[in-house]
Design an enzyme around this catalytic site. Structure first.
Site, short mmCIF file in Angstrom:
data_model
loop_
_atom_site.label_atom_id
_atom_site.label_comp_id
_atom_site.label_asym_id
_atom_site.label_seq_id
_atom_site.Cartn_x
_atom_site.Cartn_y
_atom_site.Cartn_z
N SER A 26 0.81 -1.21 0.00
CA SER A 26 0.00 0.00 0.00
C SER A 26 0.86 1.27 0.00
O SER A 26 1.69 1.42 -0.87
CB SER A 26 -0.92 -0.08 1.22
N HIS A 79 -7.24 -5.93 0.23
CA HIS A 79 -6.07 -5.10 0.44
C HIS A 79 -5.23 -5.64 1.61
O HIS A 79 -5.58 -5.44 2.78
CB HIS A 79 -6.57 -3.69 0.74
#
Ligand code: GTR
Length: 427
Positions: free
Chosen positions: A265, A406
């Site tokens: 990320s 994610h």
């Protein structure tokens, strides 16, 4: 049959709900765009050889990213780093690993800022006197969050409040010990012949907008008068990774020529920028790095430049704000960032439910970097279409989109390990 449809419907709804509203998740609404030319110099000359790329085009592109996106490291950013071994054990991870905790003082011994690096190495290799290839990267919650081993202390720095790991009042606590161990897979790494070296990103620059005063921003020159192209937090984190690399070069148990830098990320955006700025990183990997990472900005799919600059005004340099809602005016796009890794191997990972990060845009930036690898006679992604779920592809530009959301997990690491073993010629 009804049940199957209900499950599918539920899965789709929960995916849709997980993404912030008011952004584009519809492929048919991606605007038409033209990517900036990779293989043409700013003066308009064609780039036809690897030497042209290395001598001219690479530095032009790097400069554009410094000026318009991530910001520039100040010229006086040189440290006389002092390293102090805080703790060491050759009985780590059930006797399979050597654990070493090293503090890198950036200013002076005993003073902040310092980076605490947690290192695990396969014990057998250390005992044989062999240096070990490693993966390195920054972690979100502190070194204690990647392992349950109690010898790794909870850090005392600023922490982002996060109910999922029990961080409150901007402090970390025992509650997050081992909480994100799945993102690092240290046992798997040791078993596969690799070491791991990680540090808490907040050791380098705390992740909030404080007017550029804290962390390493306050270390050099005037932090109050940062120019529009001076470094944002992502650039400071990448710089911190380079200081870790300085240390790896001095540790004989680490094979500093075989270091793979990785991150998830915002820290995947960081690993890409670290690999661009510092060619000592032999392999560069990003997981779900999205906007400002591997995803093409011009697609405006999921997170946009405006949104990222608004939610996280401290991540990029101030010039980047000029491109809010004007992605088409950017002199670069993220395929050029991927190309800055050439001819080194680079790996881009997406997750199918992480629509916010634009998996297709992450794939396309890898694909569009192919021509630069070709200059070096290296094959990049090979396939020109985004592959099916859980189907890793690529030679020097690896890519996969796995099931799930994610995060970084065992599947991701299994692919990184295979990729690194192949490129580090360990098989
Ligand atoms: C999100 C941000 C993403 C990504 C992510 C993270 O809120 O919009 O760009 O960086 O945070 O780092 O977890």
């Amino acid at each position: 049959m009804k049940y199957v449809w209900l499950v599918i419907l539920f899965a789709c709804t929960s995916v849709a709900q997980a993404q912030p509203a008011g952004f584009n998740y519809d492929e048919s609404k991606v605007p038409d765009y033209e990517l900036p030319e990779l293989l043409q110099t700013n003066a308009g000359n064609p780039v036809t050889t690897a030497a042209d790329w290395q001598k001219v085009r690479r530095s032009e592109i790097l400069e554009m990213f410094r000026t318009h996106v991530y910001g520039r490291v100040p010229e006086d950013a040189v440290t006389k780093m002092v390293r102090v071994i805080q703790e060491e054990s050759d009985e780590a991870l059930g006797g399979t690993a050597v654990r070493r905790q090293v503090r890198l003082y950036l200013k002076a011994q005993g003073e902040e800022p310092f980076i605490d690096v947690l290192i695990y190495l396969p014990k057998s290799r250390v005992e044989e006197g062999k240096s070990t290839p490693i993966f390195t990267g920054l972690n979100f919650n502190g070194n204690h969050s990647i392992t349950t081993e109690e010898e790794v202390p909870v850090h005392q720095k600023w922490a982002r409040n996060d109910a999922r790991v029990g961080h409150r009042n901007n402090r970390a606590s025992e509650s997050s010990r081992g909480a994100t161990a799945h993102r690092w897979q240290v046992e798997l790494l040791i078993k596969s012949g690799f070491g791991l070296a990680t540090a808490y990103y907040g050791d380098i620059d705390p992740d909030y907008d404080d007017g550029w005063e804290n962390g390493v921003h306050g270390l050099f020159g005037s932090s109050k008068n940062l120019k529009a192209d001076d470094w944002g937090s992502i650039a400071t984190w990448a710089w911190g990774l380079s200081r870790m690399m300085d240390y790896f070069e001095q540790d004989d148990d680490i094979d500093h020529r075989r270091v793979a830098v990785t991150g998830l990320s915002r820290l995947g955006k960081t690993s890409l920028w670290a690999g661009a700025e510092d060619e000592r990183f032999a392999i560069v990997i990003s997981t779900d790095s999205g906007c400002g990472g591997a995803a093409l900005s011009r697609r405006m799919f999921g997170e946009t430049v405006k949104r990222i600059n608004t939610s996280f005004p401290h991540w990029f340099c101030d010039n980047f704000v000029k491109y809010n809602d004007r992605e088409h005016r950017l002199p670069v796009d993220q395929h050029m960032l991927v190309a800055l890794m050439a001819p080194r191997p680079v790996y881009i990972a997406s997750a199918v439910e992480d629509v916010w990060a634009d998996p297709k845009g992450e794939f396309l930036s890898g694909r569009e970097a192919n021509p630069v690898y070709k200059l070096f006679a290296r094959r990049g992604t090979i396939e020109l279409e985004q592959p099916a779920i859980n189907t890793p592809i690529g030679d020097f530009i690896g890519y996969h989109m796995r099931t799930g959301g994610h995060d970084a997990n065992e599947y991701d690491w299994e692919q990184y390990i295979k990729f690194a073993r192949r490129h580090f010629e360990m098989d």
